[in-house]
Design a protein around this motif. Structure first.
Motif, PDB file in Angstrom:
ATOM      1  N   GLY A 133     -15.335 -63.570  38.627  1.00  0.00           N
ATOM      2  CA  GLY A 133     -15.232 -62.694  39.784  1.00  0.00           C
ATOM      3  C   GLY A 133     -16.004 -63.264  40.958  1.00  0.00           C
ATOM      4  O   GLY A 133     -16.587 -64.344  40.876  1.00  0.00           O
ATOM      5  N   ASP A 134     -15.972 -62.535  42.039  1.00  0.00           N
ATOM      6  CA  ASP A 134     -16.640 -62.994  43.255  1.00  0.00           C
ATOM      7  C   ASP A 134     -18.123 -62.647  43.228  1.00  0.00           C
ATOM      8  O   ASP A 134     -18.567 -61.785  42.482  1.00  0.00           O
ATOM      9  CB  ASP A 134     -15.981 -62.346  44.482  1.00  0.00           C
ATOM     10  CG  ASP A 134     -14.550 -62.848  44.688  1.00  0.00           C
ATOM     11  OD1 ASP A 134     -14.271 -63.998  44.299  1.00  0.00           O
ATOM     12  OD2 ASP A 134     -13.735 -62.090  45.234  1.00  0.00           O
ATOM     13  N   LEU A 135     -18.886 -63.334  44.095  1.00  0.00           N
ATOM     14  CA  LEU A 135     -20.315 -63.070  44.229  1.00  0.00           C
ATOM     15  C   LEU A 135     -20.541 -61.722  44.920  1.00  0.00           C
ATOM     16  O   LEU A 135     -19.650 -61.206  45.595  1.00  0.00           O
ATOM     17  CB  LEU A 135     -20.966 -64.179  45.068  1.00  0.00           C
ATOM     18  CG  LEU A 135     -20.941 -65.584  44.468  1.00  0.00           C
ATOM     19  CD1 LEU A 135     -21.307 -66.613  45.529  1.00  0.00           C
ATOM     20  CD2 LEU A 135     -21.919 -65.648  43.309  1.00  0.00           C
ATOM     21  N   ASP A 136     -21.759 -61.196  44.787  1.00  0.00           N
ATOM     22  CA  ASP A 136     -22.117 -59.942  45.458  1.00  0.00           C
ATOM     23  C   ASP A 136     -22.661 -60.203  46.856  1.00  0.00           C
ATOM     24  O   ASP A 136     -23.087 -59.283  47.535  1.00  0.00           O
ATOM     25  CB  ASP A 136     -23.180 -59.189  44.648  1.00  0.00           C
ATOM     26  CG  ASP A 136     -22.623 -58.685  43.326  1.00  0.00           C
ATOM     27  OD1 ASP A 136     -21.398 -58.443  43.244  1.00  0.00           O
ATOM     28  OD2 ASP A 136     -23.410 -58.543  42.379  1.00  0.00           O
ATOM     29  N   VAL A 137     -22.689 -61.456  47.271  1.00  0.00           N
ATOM     30  CA  VAL A 137     -23.192 -61.832  48.604  1.00  0.00           C
ATOM     31  C   VAL A 137     -22.161 -62.719  49.304  1.00  0.00           C
ATOM     32  O   VAL A 137     -21.289 -63.290  48.666  1.00  0.00           O
ATOM     33  CB  VAL A 137     -24.545 -62.581  48.511  1.00  0.00           C
ATOM     34  CG1 VAL A 137     -25.634 -61.660  47.984  1.00  0.00           C
ATOM     35  CG2 VAL A 137     -24.428 -63.831  47.674  1.00  0.00           C
ATOM     36  N   THR A 154     -16.973 -66.602  47.214  1.00  0.00           N
ATOM     37  CA  THR A 154     -16.420 -67.221  46.005  1.00  0.00           C
ATOM     38  C   THR A 154     -17.489 -68.034  45.276  1.00  0.00           C
ATOM     39  O   THR A 154     -18.419 -68.554  45.888  1.00  0.00           O
ATOM     40  CB  THR A 154     -15.222 -68.130  46.354  1.00  0.00           C
ATOM     41  OG1 THR A 154     -15.613 -69.039  47.367  1.00  0.00           O
ATOM     42  CG2 THR A 154     -14.030 -67.316  46.837  1.00  0.00           C
ATOM     43  N   ARG A 155     -17.340 -68.120  43.946  1.00  0.00           N
ATOM     44  CA  ARG A 155     -18.254 -68.892  43.109  1.00  0.00           C
ATOM     45  C   ARG A 155     -17.858 -70.352  43.147  1.00  0.00           C
ATOM     46  O   ARG A 155     -16.698 -70.647  43.292  1.00  0.00           O
ATOM     47  CB  ARG A 155     -18.195 -68.402  41.659  1.00  0.00           C
ATOM     48  CG  ARG A 155     -18.779 -67.032  41.491  1.00  0.00           C
ATOM     49  CD  ARG A 155     -18.743 -66.610  40.021  1.00  0.00           C
ATOM     50  NE  ARG A 155     -19.068 -65.210  39.897  1.00  0.00           N
ATOM     51  CZ  ARG A 155     -20.309 -64.737  39.887  1.00  0.00           C
ATOM     52  NH1 ARG A 155     -21.325 -65.540  39.947  1.00  0.00           N
ATOM     53  NH2 ARG A 155     -20.528 -63.437  39.790  1.00  0.00           N
ATOM     54  N   PRO A 156     -18.794 -71.267  42.941  1.00  0.00           N
ATOM     55  CA  PRO A 156     -20.237 -71.044  42.866  1.00  0.00           C
ATOM     56  C   PRO A 156     -20.845 -71.011  44.266  1.00  0.00           C
ATOM     57  O   PRO A 156     -20.272 -71.534  45.213  1.00  0.00           O
ATOM     58  CB  PRO A 156     -20.731 -72.269  42.091  1.00  0.00           C
ATOM     59  CG  PRO A 156     -19.776 -73.359  42.489  1.00  0.00           C
ATOM     60  CD  PRO A 156     -18.440 -72.663  42.683  1.00  0.00           C
ATOM     61  N   LEU A 157     -22.021 -70.397  44.359  1.00  0.00           N
ATOM     62  CA  LEU A 157     -22.735 -70.346  45.629  1.00  0.00           C
ATOM     63  C   LEU A 157     -23.374 -71.710  45.856  1.00  0.00           C
ATOM     64  O   LEU A 157     -24.177 -72.160  45.053  1.00  0.00           O
ATOM     65  CB  LEU A 157     -23.826 -69.264  45.563  1.00  0.00           C
ATOM     66  CG  LEU A 157     -24.793 -69.194  46.744  1.00  0.00           C
ATOM     67  CD1 LEU A 157     -24.045 -68.829  48.028  1.00  0.00           C
ATOM     68  CD2 LEU A 157     -25.893 -68.185  46.464  1.00  0.00           C
ATOM     69  N   PRO A 158     -22.979 -72.417  46.939  1.00  0.00           N
ATOM     70  CA  PRO A 158     -23.597 -73.725  47.196  1.00  0.00           C
ATOM     71  C   PRO A 158     -25.100 -73.560  47.467  1.00  0.00           C
ATOM     72  O   PRO A 158     -25.505 -72.603  48.114  1.00  0.00           O
ATOM     73  CB  PRO A 158     -22.870 -74.233  48.446  1.00  0.00           C
ATOM     74  CG  PRO A 158     -21.641 -73.394  48.551  1.00  0.00           C
ATOM     75  CD  PRO A 158     -21.970 -72.077  47.923  1.00  0.00           C
ATOM     76  N   SER A 159     -25.907 -74.472  46.960  1.00  0.00           N
ATOM     77  CA  SER A 159     -27.354 -74.323  47.124  1.00  0.00           C
ATOM     78  C   SER A 159     -27.752 -74.522  48.584  1.00  0.00           C
ATOM     79  O   SER A 159     -27.136 -75.297  49.307  1.00  0.00           O
ATOM     80  CB  SER A 159     -28.090 -75.294  46.205  1.00  0.00           C
ATOM     81  OG  SER A 159     -28.232 -76.540  46.805  1.00  0.00           O
ATOM     82  N   GLY A 160     -28.747 -73.755  48.994  1.00  0.00           N
ATOM     83  CA  GLY A 160     -29.267 -73.886  50.354  1.00  0.00           C
ATOM     84  C   GLY A 160     -28.539 -73.082  51.404  1.00  0.00           C
ATOM     85  O   GLY A 160     -28.936 -73.104  52.564  1.00  0.00           O
ATOM     86  N   ARG A 161     -27.458 -72.406  51.083  1.00  0.00           N
ATOM     87  CA  ARG A 161     -26.713 -71.616  52.077  1.00  0.00           C
ATOM     88  C   ARG A 161     -27.398 -70.276  52.298  1.00  0.00           C
ATOM     89  O   ARG A 161     -27.855 -69.655  51.343  1.00  0.00           O
ATOM     90  CB  ARG A 161     -25.289 -71.312  51.600  1.00  0.00           C
ATOM     91  CG  ARG A 161     -24.391 -72.484  51.450  1.00  0.00           C
ATOM     92  CD  ARG A 161     -23.690 -72.845  52.783  1.00  0.00           C
ATOM     93  NE  ARG A 161     -22.989 -74.090  52.566  1.00  0.00           N
ATOM     94  CZ  ARG A 161     -21.728 -74.161  52.148  1.00  0.00           C
ATOM     95  NH1 ARG A 161     -21.029 -73.081  51.967  1.00  0.00           N
ATOM     96  NH2 ARG A 161     -21.175 -75.335  51.955  1.00  0.00           N
ATOM     97  N   PRO A 162     -27.435 -69.783  53.533  1.00  0.00           N
ATOM     98  CA  PRO A 162     -27.956 -68.441  53.772  1.00  0.00           C
ATOM     99  C   PRO A 162     -26.958 -67.413  53.198  1.00  0.00           C
ATOM    100  O   PRO A 162     -25.749 -67.668  53.222  1.00  0.00           O
ATOM    101  CB  PRO A 162     -28.028 -68.338  55.292  1.00  0.00           C
ATOM    102  CG  PRO A 162     -27.036 -69.330  55.790  1.00  0.00           C
ATOM    103  CD  PRO A 162     -26.987 -70.429  54.753  1.00  0.00           C
ATOM    104  N   THR A 163     -27.454 -66.305  52.675  1.00  0.00           N
ATOM    105  CA  THR A 163     -26.556 -65.291  52.124  1.00  0.00           C
ATOM    106  C   THR A 163     -26.770 -63.961  52.831  1.00  0.00           C
ATOM    107  O   THR A 163     -27.844 -63.685  53.373  1.00  0.00           O
ATOM    108  CB  THR A 163     -26.799 -65.097  50.602  1.00  0.00           C
ATOM    109  OG1 THR A 163     -28.143 -64.668  50.391  1.00  0.00           O
ATOM    110  CG2 THR A 163     -26.530 -66.375  49.835  1.00  0.00           C
TER     111      THR A 163
END
Length: 175
Positions: A133-137, A154-163
């Motif tokens: 499923g999708d992320l909560d952020v 969408t997954r995965p959340l790339p590292s270092g991105r602001p949410t």
């Protein structure tokens, strides 16, 4: 050949006697369609069970059940570090039983480092569950040109991105 009916064997002492269908049929003997009917009628109180034991497929004192048990118990024949829970017959006396394999594993092999018991489950859990499923952020989509980009979850959340908690907050802050 033999007769189509059975009659009591009155030549043998009653405690050891049974029913037979051997020719000739002695006169005056009661006759029965089956050996079981004859045994029940003529030797019903026979403690030895001699007549019943002469049946082609005699019943046993303790019928053997088939298939697996409805409960699980620890397999103590296997070393603890490699063991699991089983439901094979017969259930050894004195073993604790559990309704499910998971209950048995948790109770009997909870500290098992190898995870052998848990790995025997029909759908064993994995070491790192895969989330779906999708992320909560939401985060800015930097893979798409800025003029067409927006915020995605969408997954995965790339590292270092602001949410951001909502797509609107992300878009207002990033675009």
């Amino acid at each position: 050949g033999d007769l189509d009916v059975f009659y009591p064997d009155s030549e043998t002492p009653w405690p050891e006697a049974g029913c037979t269908n051997t020719r000739p049929l002695p006169s005056g003997r009661p006759i029965y369609d089956t050996m079981l009917e004859c045994c029940n009628a003529q030797y019903g109180g026979q403690i030895s069970g001699a007549c019943i034991s002469m049946l082609p497929s005699p019943p046993t004192a303790s019928p053997t059940e088939s298939g697996d048990l409805d409960v699980f118990y620890p397999d103590s024949e296997t070393p603890w570090s490699d063991a699991g829970c089983i439901n094979t017959r017969p259930l050894p006396s004195g073993r604790p039983t559990y309704d499910t394999m998971l209950e048995c594993c948790n109770a009997q092999y909870g500290g098992q480092i190898s995870g052998a018991c848990i790995s025997m489950l029909p759908s064993p859990p994995t070491g790192s569950p895969t989330e779906s499923g999708d992320l909560d952020v939401f985060y800015p989509d930097s893979e798409t040109p800025w003029s067409e980009a927006g915020c995605i979850n969408t997954r995965p959340l790339p590292s270092g991105r602001p949410t951001f908690d909502t797509m609107l907050e992300c878009c207002n802050a990033q675009y």
